[in-house]
Structure formats: C-alpha cells, structure tokens
Write a protein that holds these residues in place. Structure first.
Motif, PDB file in Angstrom:
ATOM      1  N   GLU A 117      45.310  18.056  -3.564  1.00 36.98           N
ATOM      2  CA  GLU A 117      45.589  16.656  -3.296  1.00 36.98           C
ATOM      3  C   GLU A 117      44.302  15.986  -2.825  1.00 36.98           C
ATOM      4  OE1 GLU A 117      48.591  16.855  -0.264  1.00 36.98           O
ATOM      5  OE2 GLU A 117      47.123  17.093   1.345  1.00 36.98           O
ATOM      6  N   CYS A 168      56.221   3.885  -5.506  1.00 33.62           N
ATOM      7  CA  CYS A 168      54.889   4.468  -5.341  1.00 33.62           C
ATOM      8  C   CYS A 168      53.819   3.525  -5.895  1.00 33.62           C
ATOM      9  CB  CYS A 168      54.819   5.824  -6.025  1.00 33.62           C
ATOM     10  SG  CYS A 168      55.837   7.079  -5.226  1.00 33.62           S
ATOM     11  N   ARG A 170      50.321   3.853  -3.799  1.00 40.86           N
ATOM     12  CA  ARG A 170      50.244   4.388  -2.443  1.00 40.86           C
ATOM     13  C   ARG A 170      50.410   5.900  -2.462  1.00 40.86           C
ATOM     14  NH1 ARG A 170      54.923   6.093  -0.240  1.00 40.86           N
ATOM     15  NH2 ARG A 170      56.843   5.552  -1.325  1.00 40.86           N
ATOM     16  N   SER A 171      51.086   6.431  -3.493  1.00 41.43           N
ATOM     17  CA  SER A 171      51.310   7.859  -3.654  1.00 41.43           C
ATOM     18  C   SER A 171      51.472   8.114  -5.137  1.00 41.43           C
ATOM     19  CB  SER A 171      52.573   8.292  -2.898  1.00 41.43           C
ATOM     20  OG  SER A 171      52.844   9.661  -3.114  1.00 41.43           O
ATOM     21  N   HIS A 172      50.861   9.198  -5.634  1.00 39.81           N
ATOM     22  CA  HIS A 172      50.842   9.381  -7.080  1.00 39.81           C
ATOM     23  C   HIS A 172      50.916  10.861  -7.432  1.00 39.81           C
ATOM     24  CE1 HIS A 172      49.170   7.181 -10.875  1.00 39.81           C
ATOM     25  NE2 HIS A 172      50.395   7.634 -11.030  1.00 39.81           N
ATOM     26  N   TYR A 173      51.980  11.250  -8.125  1.00 42.36           N
ATOM     27  CA  TYR A 173      52.133  12.624  -8.606  1.00 42.36           C
ATOM     28  C   TYR A 173      51.501  12.728  -9.990  1.00 42.36           C
ATOM     29  CZ  TYR A 173      55.369  13.584  -4.787  1.00 42.36           C
ATOM     30  OH  TYR A 173      55.932  13.761  -3.545  1.00 42.36           O
ATOM     31  N   SER A 182      44.673   5.477  -7.086  1.00 37.61           N
ATOM     32  CA  SER A 182      45.663   6.314  -6.409  1.00 37.61           C
ATOM     33  C   SER A 182      45.166   6.565  -4.989  1.00 37.61           C
ATOM     34  CB  SER A 182      45.839   7.644  -7.143  1.00 37.61           C
ATOM     35  OG  SER A 182      46.178   7.445  -8.499  1.00 37.61           O
ATOM     36  N   TYR A 190      46.645   8.042  -2.677  1.00 36.63           N
ATOM     37  CA  TYR A 190      46.959   9.456  -2.427  1.00 36.63           C
ATOM     38  C   TYR A 190      47.372  10.064  -3.752  1.00 36.63           C
ATOM     39  CZ  TYR A 190      49.635  13.630  -1.183  1.00 36.63           C
ATOM     40  OH  TYR A 190      50.112  14.910  -1.120  1.00 36.63           O
ATOM     41  N   LYS A 218      48.362  13.721  -5.875  1.00 34.11           N
ATOM     42  CA  LYS A 218      48.876  15.070  -5.655  1.00 34.11           C
ATOM     43  C   LYS A 218      49.094  15.782  -6.986  1.00 34.11           C
ATOM     44  CE  LYS A 218      51.070  18.510  -3.503  1.00 34.11           C
ATOM     45  NZ  LYS A 218      50.369  19.467  -2.598  1.00 34.11           N
TER      46      LYS A 218
END
Length: 259
Positions: A27, A172, A194-197, A231, A233, A235
C-alpha cells in the motif's frame, strides 16, 4: 509521491501495480496515474486486459472491468448528443430499482455525477451543467476556465464536517476536476480518490473515467487531453493475487514492456 505515466490504461495500471507489490505493506499514499491517450490500445494492452479477465477476475470472483466502469459511466444509457436522455433514463431506473440493490445502498457514482446537491440541498444535474458550460466556453474565450468540478462525496457518507458516523465505504472517488487547455483545445480530467483498491477496481475505474471524459468531449466539442488519477491511499488487493501479478510483471519486464 510516485507518478506513473503511459499512453494506455492497462500499462499505466500495471506500472502502479508493480510499485505497490514492492512496497512493504502493498500500500502507499499519494500515487498519481497519468494517462496520456484515453483512446489508445495496442497488443500489449489487449493482452493485459485478457490476462486480467482470465486469471484474476474469473478466479477471484471480482467484478469484471465493464461492471466497474459502468459504476462511473453506464454506457447502455448513453446516446451521443443526448446527455438529457442518459440523465432521465438512468435516474428513473435508479429511483425505481437500482437504489434498492444492496451494493448501492449508499448511492452510485453515476447517480451522483448525474444528480447532485447544492449547498442548500436542492437537486442539480452536474453532467448536464458541465456540457452546458463547456460548450459555452468554446464560443466565449473570456468564460471562467475553473468552474468544471463535480463533488462525489457530498456529505452523507464520510465527511467529518457533516457529523456522519460512517468512516468507511462508498464513496472512494471523492472529486472530479475538469480543466480546459485552450492553447491545445483539450479537456483534461483529474479524479481524486480517498481510497483506491488497485486489483479489484482501478482498471475498471480507468475505463469508466475515460468514457466520461470522452463523452464530455464529444458533447462539447473539445479534444480529449490527459486523465490523471490521484489515489491518496492505494492498496494492492486481494493478497491472494500477488503470485499471479508477480509472474505477469516478470514476463513484462523480460520483454521490456514497461519501457
């Protein structure tokens, strides 16, 4: 901050995947993807896409690229030259049944792009307004170049200043910023996550955002510029995919396909 550039969706994505796999916890914070041609495809990008669908989507039970892309820009509702049709039909289906689907309980990106909220909670229609403003700018050089923003997170999910209790989950994707480069006659898009897979969502997100930018360009007459994804964040997920990605990355490195 790490920046990864390429002219195809698949290659810029794989560059970021390679980076994430090599981080201590798979991450990282503040990864930027810069896609320099939203339409480009080649044999390498097609082979990556086919491999992903066969080896990752089919074996891990995750959503296909098209399904993820449709959460941002549902292609079946789009009629070139008629954003009003897309707005009316999608929102009708959303209100009638899409909103009842469990995965949509907090909303969808497409719904928030098509129907937003003003500061006074009054409804507005961001995509329709974007087309109107972008079209007007083409005939008025003095028009404000910095007024093409879509806020996806308008407060009912994670915004602290709205006193919400939820701290995880949708959305996200937080913000879309469209910028005109009048010198090159292009429209550019920056998307903030704010959050990214990156295994389960990022490639499909690239497709959805490219389709959104392409549609806006078609409707307003601008040429498509760059797509940038920030992104905040990122991951690598799920962990069980590591071996297959490492094997694919090694093959690409041996063939100098990252160059």
């Amino acid at each position: 901050m790490d920046i990864f550039r390429a002219n195809t969706k698949e290659l810029v994505w794989m560059k970021a995947i390679r980076h994430l796999i090599n981080t201590p916890h798979k991450e990282d914070l503040n990864i930027l993807l810069e896609l320099t041609d939203i339409y480009a495809t080649d044999e390498l990008s097609e082979s990556i896409r086919e491999w992903y669908s066969r080896e990752i989507v089919n074996t891990r039970g995750i959503y296909p690229i098209e399904t993820v892309a449709d959460t941002i820009f549902p292609n079946k509702y789009y009629r070139p030259g008629n954003i009003q049709y897309m707005t009316d039909r999608y929102l009708e289906d959303y209100d009638n049944y899409l909103s009842t689907i469990n995965s949509n309980k907090s909303g969808t990106y497409a719904e928030r792009i098509l129907r937003g909220k003003k500061a006074n909670s009054e409804e507005c229609y961001p995509l329709l307004k974007l087309v109107e403003r972008l079209t007007e700018h083409r005939t008025n050089s003095n028009y404000n170049r910095l007024c093409y923003e879509v806020c996806i997170d308008y407060g009912d999910a994670i915004s602290i200043n709205r006193n919400d209790s939820l701290t995880m989950g949708f959305p996200c994707l937080s913000h879309l910023s469209f910028k005109i480069d009048a010198h090159n006659n292009t429209l550019n898009l920056t998307a903030l996550y704010r959050s990214h897979y990156y295994v389960t969502k990022a490639l499909g997100n690239l497709y959805g955002l490219c389709r959104l930018l392409a549609a806006l360009c078609l409707e307003s007459g601008w040429e498509a510029g760059n797509l940038v994804i920030h992104s905040t964040y990122a991951k690598f997920d799920p962990e069980g995919s590591t071996r297959k990605f490492c094997e694919k990355i090694k093959t690409m490195e041996d063939s100098n396909e990252f160059d």
